[in-house]
Design a protein around this motif. Structure first.
Motif, PDB file in Angstrom:
ATOM      1  N   VAL A 219      56.732  -0.540  32.161  1.00 46.29           N
ATOM      2  CA  VAL A 219      56.745   0.582  32.974  1.00 46.29           C
ATOM      3  C   VAL A 219      55.304   1.009  33.494  1.00 46.29           C
ATOM      4  O   VAL A 219      55.170   1.481  34.493  1.00 46.29           O
ATOM      5  N   ALA A 220      54.352   1.219  32.467  1.00 45.82           N
ATOM      6  CA  ALA A 220      53.050   1.339  32.713  1.00 45.82           C
ATOM      7  C   ALA A 220      52.410   0.409  33.752  1.00 45.82           C
ATOM      8  O   ALA A 220      51.435   0.789  34.491  1.00 45.82           O
ATOM      9  N   LEU A 291      74.512  -3.213  34.909  1.00 43.91           N
ATOM     10  CA  LEU A 291      73.708  -2.971  36.129  1.00 43.91           C
ATOM     11  C   LEU A 291      72.298  -3.080  35.756  1.00 43.91           C
ATOM     12  O   LEU A 291      71.627  -3.727  36.210  1.00 43.91           O
ATOM     13  N   GLY A 292      71.860  -2.629  34.492  1.00 44.23           N
ATOM     14  CA  GLY A 292      70.333  -2.591  34.096  1.00 44.23           C
ATOM     15  C   GLY A 292      70.108  -4.064  33.852  1.00 44.23           C
ATOM     16  O   GLY A 292      68.838  -4.350  34.117  1.00 44.23           O
ATOM     17  N   LEU A 293      71.071  -4.854  33.106  1.00 42.96           N
ATOM     18  CA  LEU A 293      70.459  -6.261  32.945  1.00 42.96           C
ATOM     19  C   LEU A 293      70.308  -6.909  34.331  1.00 42.96           C
ATOM     20  O   LEU A 293      69.599  -7.992  34.270  1.00 42.96           O
ATOM     21  N   LEU A 294      71.137  -6.767  35.319  1.00 38.30           N
ATOM     22  CA  LEU A 294      71.136  -7.201  36.629  1.00 38.30           C
ATOM     23  C   LEU A 294      69.848  -6.828  37.110  1.00 38.30           C
ATOM     24  O   LEU A 294      69.249  -7.666  37.938  1.00 38.30           O
ATOM     25  N   GLY A 295      69.377  -5.589  37.169  1.00 42.63           N
ATOM     26  CA  GLY A 295      68.010  -5.227  37.383  1.00 42.63           C
ATOM     27  C   GLY A 295      66.921  -5.989  36.873  1.00 42.63           C
ATOM     28  O   GLY A 295      65.819  -6.105  37.768  1.00 42.63           O
ATOM     29  N   VAL A 296      67.175  -6.464  35.727  1.00 43.86           N
ATOM     30  CA  VAL A 296      66.024  -7.087  35.133  1.00 43.86           C
ATOM     31  C   VAL A 296      65.932  -8.481  35.677  1.00 43.86           C
ATOM     32  O   VAL A 296      64.685  -8.885  35.932  1.00 43.86           O
ATOM     33  N   LEU A 297      67.012  -8.955  35.879  1.00 48.43           N
ATOM     34  CA  LEU A 297      66.678 -10.264  36.937  1.00 48.43           C
ATOM     35  C   LEU A 297      66.159 -10.192  38.172  1.00 48.43           C
ATOM     36  O   LEU A 297      65.463 -10.840  38.660  1.00 48.43           O
ATOM     37  N   VAL A 298      66.644  -9.163  38.781  1.00 45.74           N
ATOM     38  CA  VAL A 298      65.893  -8.868  40.032  1.00 45.74           C
ATOM     39  C   VAL A 298      64.517  -8.611  39.717  1.00 45.74           C
ATOM     40  O   VAL A 298      63.673  -9.146  40.877  1.00 45.74           O
ATOM     41  N   GLN A 299      64.153  -7.577  38.987  1.00 47.64           N
ATOM     42  CA  GLN A 299      62.744  -7.481  38.659  1.00 47.64           C
ATOM     43  C   GLN A 299      61.653  -8.822  38.654  1.00 47.64           C
ATOM     44  O   GLN A 299      60.730  -9.059  39.194  1.00 47.64           O
ATOM     45  N   PHE A 313      53.959  -4.605  50.722  1.00 44.67           N
ATOM     46  CA  PHE A 313      54.440  -3.449  49.727  1.00 44.67           C
ATOM     47  C   PHE A 313      55.767  -3.541  49.573  1.00 44.67           C
ATOM     48  O   PHE A 313      56.422  -2.870  48.702  1.00 44.67           O
ATOM     49  N   ARG A 314      56.516  -4.057  50.535  1.00 44.20           N
ATOM     50  CA  ARG A 314      57.920  -4.355  50.439  1.00 44.20           C
ATOM     51  C   ARG A 314      58.668  -4.786  48.966  1.00 44.20           C
ATOM     52  O   ARG A 314      59.507  -4.163  48.328  1.00 44.20           O
ATOM     53  N   TRP A 315      57.684  -5.793  48.290  1.00 41.81           N
ATOM     54  CA  TRP A 315      58.241  -6.238  47.010  1.00 41.81           C
ATOM     55  C   TRP A 315      58.022  -5.107  45.815  1.00 41.81           C
ATOM     56  O   TRP A 315      58.901  -4.960  45.169  1.00 41.81           O
ATOM     57  N   VAL A 316      56.959  -4.191  45.965  1.00 36.40           N
ATOM     58  CA  VAL A 316      56.606  -3.212  45.294  1.00 36.40           C
ATOM     59  C   VAL A 316      57.889  -2.024  45.229  1.00 36.40           C
ATOM     60  O   VAL A 316      58.381  -1.672  44.174  1.00 36.40           O
ATOM     61  N   CYS A 317      58.076  -1.769  46.459  1.00 45.21           N
ATOM     62  CA  CYS A 317      59.460  -0.808  46.693  1.00 45.21           C
ATOM     63  C   CYS A 317      60.632  -1.436  45.999  1.00 45.21           C
ATOM     64  O   CYS A 317      61.289  -0.549  45.238  1.00 45.21           O
ATOM     65  N   GLY A 318      60.954  -2.727  46.118  1.00 42.23           N
ATOM     66  CA  GLY A 318      62.075  -3.242  45.370  1.00 42.23           C
ATOM     67  C   GLY A 318      61.810  -3.197  43.843  1.00 42.23           C
ATOM     68  O   GLY A 318      62.846  -3.012  43.424  1.00 42.23           O
ATOM     69  N   LEU A 319      60.522  -3.212  43.380  1.00 45.78           N
ATOM     70  CA  LEU A 319      60.394  -3.428  41.843  1.00 45.78           C
ATOM     71  C   LEU A 319      60.803  -2.025  41.353  1.00 45.78           C
ATOM     72  O   LEU A 319      61.270  -1.946  40.524  1.00 45.78           O
ATOM     73  N   ILE A 320      60.303  -1.139  42.247  1.00 48.38           N
ATOM     74  CA  ILE A 320      60.425   0.365  41.716  1.00 48.38           C
ATOM     75  C   ILE A 320      61.962   0.535  41.535  1.00 48.38           C
ATOM     76  O   ILE A 320      62.257   1.433  40.568  1.00 48.38           O
ATOM     77  N   ALA A 322      64.503  -1.559  41.315  1.00 58.37           N
ATOM     78  CA  ALA A 322      65.118  -2.349  40.257  1.00 58.37           C
ATOM     79  C   ALA A 322      64.736  -1.782  38.740  1.00 58.37           C
ATOM     80  O   ALA A 322      65.624  -1.798  38.040  1.00 58.37           O
ATOM     81  N   ALA A 323      63.581  -1.355  38.810  1.00 54.82           N
ATOM     82  CA  ALA A 323      62.987  -0.866  37.451  1.00 54.82           C
ATOM     83  C   ALA A 323      63.666   0.385  37.207  1.00 54.82           C
ATOM     84  O   ALA A 323      64.205   0.545  36.050  1.00 54.82           O
ATOM     85  N   ALA A 324      63.883   1.340  37.912  1.00 55.58           N
ATOM     86  CA  ALA A 324      64.784   2.544  38.089  1.00 55.58           C
ATOM     87  C   ALA A 324      66.222   2.391  37.502  1.00 55.58           C
ATOM     88  O   ALA A 324      66.672   2.790  36.664  1.00 55.58           O
ATOM     89  N   VAL A 325      67.013   1.376  38.042  1.00 52.74           N
ATOM     90  CA  VAL A 325      68.144   0.861  37.605  1.00 52.74           C
ATOM     91  C   VAL A 325      68.035   0.255  36.290  1.00 52.74           C
ATOM     92  O   VAL A 325      69.003   0.857  35.536  1.00 52.74           O
ATOM     93  N   SER A 326      67.099  -0.339  35.771  1.00 50.13           N
ATOM     94  CA  SER A 326      67.229  -1.096  34.499  1.00 50.13           C
ATOM     95  C   SER A 326      66.786  -0.041  33.550  1.00 50.13           C
ATOM     96  O   SER A 326      67.464   0.034  32.387  1.00 50.13           O
ATOM     97  N   LEU A 327      65.919   1.010  33.837  1.00 48.19           N
ATOM     98  CA  LEU A 327      65.753   1.996  33.036  1.00 48.19           C
ATOM     99  C   LEU A 327      66.849   2.988  32.696  1.00 48.19           C
ATOM    100  O   LEU A 327      67.245   3.198  31.626  1.00 48.19           O
ATOM    101  N   ILE A 328      67.585   3.374  33.818  1.00 55.86           N
ATOM    102  CA  ILE A 328      68.733   3.870  33.711  1.00 55.86           C
ATOM    103  C   ILE A 328      69.834   3.121  32.598  1.00 55.86           C
ATOM    104  O   ILE A 328      70.553   3.694  31.799  1.00 55.86           O
TER     105      ILE A 328
END
Length: 395
Positions: A219-220, A291-299, A313-320, A322-328
């Motif tokens: 995350v850092a 859903l969080g596990l799916l987010g890991v694959l997307v990341q 920058f669009r890839w970074v937006c997608g990462l943010i 996906a990372a939020a979904v995985s963190l949840i």
């Protein structure tokens, strides 16, 4: 306390009884509040622990002549003291809710850790001042003033390592507290009640701690990507520096996510069977985890695309996202595992056993101050993001 043997095959009889006053609000409402509080808290906490680890590693690489990461390290230590303040502030909500829902287990774990638990605050204070020393010595990253250690990785590294170790020590104590609180059968040791423990159950604590630190570094790394893009947009650094910052953050993030994807199944396999099964049994927490596990694959997919096209920058937006979904999802799994541990026959705790005695005045007061605090934090972040553009040309 009376000497007691932990009974692992029959219900234990020394878990404190539920508070007769009951819960001040429905359990589901407090669970939602806990999830929200943990999400906000972890967003900042991950940068503190992971950022200190990344800064130490980058300073070591700079000293070895592998690359020049002075500018990136400087930014990390300028942001970290603020992130640490927000980490401590946002930690109040989950701490209060955990005490309310699981107080019998939480407080007992505190007592058994004893001086180890009490060491949390002194460790944080020392780490806080060490982080401020680095921030001061590196100058003001926003105005462009450079400090005396801007090009001195050798001077920074000892304090950076000390900060990383201090934050890791706090993370270890919190992990041990959590693990001990959900395993009452391990409260006695060798038939006696022992205090001042450094470790609860190594087989459970060590994998959790490793997962905790690895996730923080990931995350850092994503935070570093976002900061790099923000500094590029504000013209605070030459493109060569922001590009290096963004690419470094992406490499760290993708690497740690890949490690988590490989080692994650091993962590799940180490859980007791009845606890592990709760992760695959349909319930709200389990669904969020899936859903969080799916987010890991997307990341991993988006991270690969971002490394190939770091200027998009669009890839970074997608990462943010996906990372939020995985963190949840990971936070939901954490609560699912907690309740599964406490719901075992040997413990027999269920949230539905709590009586509800609504306290509208206390709840309303809490929510008012929570909203005001979130507004204050949001304003601080917005004010920082809207800071004046200051072109810089220093390396």
């Amino acid at each position: 306390m009376t000497t007691l043997l932990a009974q692992t095959s029959a219900p234990i009889d020394y878990v404190p009884a539920l508070d007769p006053f009951g819960l001040p609000a429905p359990a589901w409402a407090l669970e939602l509040l806990l999830m929200f509080g943990m999400l906000v808290h972890f967003a900042f906490m991950n940068f503190v622990l992971g950022g200190a680890v990344i800064a130490s590693a980058l300073d070591a690489l700079t000293l070895m002549g592998r690359a020049n990461h002075n500018a990136t390290v400087r930014v990390i230590w300028q942001v970290l003291p603020v992130a640490l303040s927000l980490t401590i502030t946002t930690g109040v909500v989950p701490l209060l809710v955990v005490q309310t829902l699981f107080g019998s287990f939480f407080y007992t774990a505190n007592v058994l850790l004893g001086l180890t638990w009490c060491a949390t605050i002194p460790l944080l204070i020392v780490a806080f001042y060490a982080a401020y020393v680095l921030s001061y010595k590196l100058g003001n990253a926003l105005s462009g003033r450079l400090g005396s250690w801007n090009q001195s990785a050798g001077k920074r590294l000892p304090i950076s390592l000390a900060c990383a170790l201090l934050f890791a020590a706090v993370a270890w104590i919190l992990t041990s507290n959590h693990v001990l609180s959900i395993q009452p059968e391990h409260w006695p040791q060798d038939g006696k009640w022992a205090q001042n423990r450094l470790v609860a159950t190594p087989g459970t604590s060590v994998p959790r701690f490793a997962h905790f630190v690895g996730g923080s570094v990931a995350v850092a790394g994503l935070w570093l990507v976002c900061i790099g893009w923000w500094r590029r947009a504000r013209g605070l650094d030459p493109p060569s520096i922001t590009d290096s910052m963004i690419r470094t953050g992406l490499l760290v993030f993708v690497t740690m996510v890949l490690v988590a994807a490989i080692l994650g199944p091993a962590f799940v396999a180490l859980l007791p069977q009845e606890v592990r099964q709760s992760l695959f049994r349909p319930n709200p927490y389990a669904v969020l985890w899936w859903l969080g596990l799916l987010g890991v694959l997307v990341q991993l997919v988006l991270g690969y695309a971002a490394l190939r096209q770091p200027g998009q920058f669009r890839w970074v937006c997608g990462l943010i996202v996906a990372a939020a979904v995985s963190l949840i999802g990971m936070l939901a799994a954490r609560e699912n595992v907690r309740q599964a541990y406490l719901g075992r026959a040997v413990v027999g705790f269920e949230l539905r056993d709590w009586s509800i005695r609504t306290q509208p005045t206390s709840i309303a007061m809490f929510l008012v101050f929570l909203v005001l605090s979130l507004i204050a934090i949001g304003w601080l972040l917005w004010a920082s993001a809207r800071a004046p553009k200051t072109p810089r040309h220093e390396n």
